[in-house]
Design a protein around this motif. Structure first.
Motif, PDB file in Angstrom:
ATOM      1  N   PRO A  30      -0.056   6.774  91.590  1.00 47.19           N
ATOM      2  CA  PRO A  30      -1.148   7.683  91.562  1.00 47.19           C
ATOM      3  C   PRO A  30      -2.257   6.653  91.382  1.00 47.19           C
ATOM      4  O   PRO A  30      -2.187   5.544  90.942  1.00 47.19           O
ATOM      5  N   ALA A  36      -6.383   6.027  79.125  1.00 46.52           N
ATOM      6  CA  ALA A  36      -5.125   5.967  78.708  1.00 46.52           C
ATOM      7  C   ALA A  36      -4.219   6.805  79.522  1.00 46.52           C
ATOM      8  O   ALA A  36      -3.018   6.251  79.912  1.00 46.52           O
ATOM      9  N   ARG A  37      -4.653   7.923  80.020  1.00 42.06           N
ATOM     10  CA  ARG A  37      -3.875   8.675  80.850  1.00 42.06           C
ATOM     11  C   ARG A  37      -3.715   8.024  82.360  1.00 42.06           C
ATOM     12  O   ARG A  37      -2.457   8.339  82.838  1.00 42.06           O
ATOM     13  N   HIS A  50      -3.851   4.946  82.733  1.00 40.66           N
ATOM     14  CA  HIS A  50      -2.951   3.738  82.613  1.00 40.66           C
ATOM     15  C   HIS A  50      -1.526   4.200  82.438  1.00 40.66           C
ATOM     16  O   HIS A  50      -0.660   3.579  83.247  1.00 40.66           O
ATOM     17  N   HIS A  51      -1.331   5.130  81.709  1.00 37.58           N
ATOM     18  CA  HIS A  51       0.282   5.666  81.485  1.00 37.58           C
ATOM     19  C   HIS A  51       0.856   6.306  82.893  1.00 37.58           C
ATOM     20  O   HIS A  51       1.766   6.014  83.342  1.00 37.58           O
ATOM     21  N   ALA A  52      -0.130   6.750  83.709  1.00 39.25           N
ATOM     22  CA  ALA A  52       0.344   7.489  85.020  1.00 39.25           C
ATOM     23  C   ALA A  52       0.857   6.306  85.917  1.00 39.25           C
ATOM     24  O   ALA A  52       2.109   6.430  86.524  1.00 39.25           O
ATOM     25  N   GLU A 105       3.991   4.697  84.254  1.00 39.97           N
ATOM     26  CA  GLU A 105       5.243   5.591  84.490  1.00 39.97           C
ATOM     27  C   GLU A 105       5.818   5.881  86.056  1.00 39.97           C
ATOM     28  O   GLU A 105       6.932   5.750  86.302  1.00 39.97           O
ATOM     29  N   ALA A 106       4.929   5.952  86.852  1.00 44.16           N
ATOM     30  CA  ALA A 106       5.259   5.770  88.245  1.00 44.16           C
ATOM     31  C   ALA A 106       6.070   4.352  88.629  1.00 44.16           C
ATOM     32  O   ALA A 106       6.980   4.314  89.415  1.00 44.16           O
ATOM     33  N   LEU A 165       7.091  -3.845  82.474  1.00 44.06           N
ATOM     34  CA  LEU A 165       6.420  -4.412  81.299  1.00 44.06           C
ATOM     35  C   LEU A 165       5.182  -3.856  81.162  1.00 44.06           C
ATOM     36  O   LEU A 165       4.122  -4.427  81.794  1.00 44.06           O
ATOM     37  N   PRO A 166       4.961  -2.997  80.539  1.00 43.39           N
ATOM     38  CA  PRO A 166       3.618  -2.304  80.448  1.00 43.39           C
ATOM     39  C   PRO A 166       2.482  -3.255  79.605  1.00 43.39           C
ATOM     40  O   PRO A 166       3.022  -3.926  78.584  1.00 43.39           O
ATOM     41  N   PRO A 192      11.271  10.633  77.807  1.00 50.75           N
ATOM     42  CA  PRO A 192      11.420   9.365  77.598  1.00 50.75           C
ATOM     43  C   PRO A 192       9.903   8.585  78.147  1.00 50.75           C
ATOM     44  O   PRO A 192       9.240   8.944  78.961  1.00 50.75           O
ATOM     45  N   TRP A 193       9.646   7.375  77.561  1.00 46.37           N
ATOM     46  CA  TRP A 193       8.640   6.390  77.794  1.00 46.37           C
ATOM     47  C   TRP A 193       9.208   5.233  78.847  1.00 46.37           C
ATOM     48  O   TRP A 193      10.309   4.674  78.481  1.00 46.37           O
ATOM     49  N   TYR A 202       7.048   0.791  76.150  1.00 45.48           N
ATOM     50  CA  TYR A 202       5.861   0.162  75.602  1.00 45.48           C
ATOM     51  C   TYR A 202       5.953  -0.414  74.333  1.00 45.48           C
ATOM     52  O   TYR A 202       5.490  -1.614  74.157  1.00 45.48           O
TER      53      TYR A 202
END
Lengths: 86, 318
Positions: free
Chosen positions: B38, B89-90, B92-94, B97-98, B106-107, B273-274, B277
């Motif tokens: 993304p 933040a969203r 970064h997370h997207a 996650e992808a 390793l985030p 699940p994450w 992090y």
């Protein structure tokens, strides 16, 4: 700003195994398809993650700043919040 | 582009490199953004910077970001802007996650920014061994969050006036000061009981999942005023992140549900699940002061790779 329950569903972009879509409540609570709450995300993005010193990176002080401004913002914007003290 | 005028220099300075994650270079494309990813922060494409030398097996997922947002003073200002913070933040997370859906990742902490690719490569090389071993350890694992709540109201006395004063007493206004104090005391006691019940559930969950999880880490309980913090209508008492092998996730969730069901005024929520992090950092880094009051009670047992461990949940499981 709604506090619980009725947040609009905003699927995270690219969320395949998304935390937002796989959010389970247990112990009698109904399964909810809530989107990822910002607070859960910030728990991980500001307190987790590998810390490497960037040329310009978020310092711990900044992280505290975020927490403080979030608090300030939320309590000032949403005065309808119940006064729940613990 | 022959000689760098002050303007072109300034223009170059307007772009910074935002680093999302470190991952095995493996089969990852090294060039422009892979189509499956993304858009990143600011809607910018994500690409990979491959490590060299000791970091030859590693890559960093990066994307250009404007210095107006991430430069020295700008970042601090920007962090005050909740909408910007949330977008960042969203995004970064997207991306994380992808990447995580395709393999170990390793985030990095939010907003880690470099001035140039060579700087990113230098950091990869500098910490190559650590990154590699950590990626190794996280392979095949997911992070699950467990939040234990005290039901709002669940802590309050169900019959507010134990002295039998009837409806007038329950209304509260026309009663004596002594009645009021007694009521307050009862309420406080009840709140404390509820709080302890929630904490107890947190400990029972730790104990129950201890033999199953790879690591655990306490997070700060969430302020009930933050949106999303009071799911259902409760107050968050325990907030824990668990590192769980992918194939144990269902088992994990069932155990949490079982333990949470034991106290009527308490409920628990499993989030995830994450990407891992909360387990991406070293133990010493995880104990950073920005997270002080929460760490240590469960702890990241990173010092105990492979062997039996001193991790909290395991201790509690005995």
């Amino acid at each position: 700003m709604s506090v619980s329950g009725s947040l609009p569903s905003l699927p995270a972009p690219g969320a395949g195994t998304g935390a937002g879509t796989d959010l389970a409540s247990v112990a009698g609570e109904r399964w909810t398809g809530r989107p990822i709450a910002l607070v859960d995300l910030l728990d991980r993005l500001l307190a987790g993650g590998v810390v490497i010193v960037g040329d310009l990176s978020l310092s711990i002080a900044d992280v505290e700043l975020v927490r403080i401004s979030l608090r300030a913002l939320i309590s000032s914007v949403d005065e309808s919040l119940p006064d729940w003290r613990y | 582009m022959t000689s760098a005028t002050p303007e072109t220099e300034a223009a170059e300075c307007r772009e910074l490199l935002y680093v999302y994650a470190v991952l095995p270079a493996g089969e990852r494309p090294c060039g422009p953004s892979a189509p499956a990813l993304p858009p990143g922060v600011g809607g910018r494409p994500v690409r990979f910077v491959r490590g060299a030398g000791p970091a030859a097996g590693l890559a960093a997922a990066v994307g250009e970001v404007p210095a107006e947002d991430f430069g020295e003073d700008a970042l601090e200002r920007r962090l005050e802007d909740l909408a910007w913070l949330e977008d960042t933040a969203r995004s970064h997370h997207a991306v994380v996650e992808a990447l995580g859906a395709a393999g170990p990742v390793l985030p990095l902490r939010l907003a880690t920014v470099y001035r140039s690719e060579p700087r990113v490569r230098a950091v990869l090389a500098e910490r190559a061994a650590e990154f590699a071993s950590r990626l190794d350890r996280l392979t095949g694992h997911l992070e699950w969050g467990v939040k234990v709540y005290l039901r709002r109201g669940g802590a309050r006395p169900s019959s507010p006036e134990p002295s039998g004063g009837g409806a007038a007493a329950a209304a509260g206004s026309g009663t004596s000061g002594r009645d009021y104090l007694r009521r307050r005391r009862a309420q406080r006691r009840s709140e404390e009981d509820g709080w302890q019940a929630a904490a107890r559930v947190g400990e029972r969950i730790d104990a129950a999942v201890g033999p199953l999880v790879t690591a655990a880490r306490r997070l700060r309980p969430q302020d009930p005023r933050l949106p999303g913090a009071s799911a259902g209508a409760g107050v968050n008492v325990v907030n824990t992140a668990y590192l769980v092998a992918e194939d144990r996730s269902e088992e994990f969730r069932a155990l949490v549900a079982r333990e949470a069901a034991r106290e009527p005024e308490v409920y628990a929520e499993v989030i995830g699940p994450w990407a891992p992090y909360s387990f991406a950092a070293d133990a010493d880094v995880a104990a950073d002061p920005g997270h002080d009051d929460a760490d240590g009670s469960v702890g990241d047992d990173s010092g105990a790779d492979g062997g039996g461990s001193a991790g909290g949940p395991r201790e509690a499981a005995v």
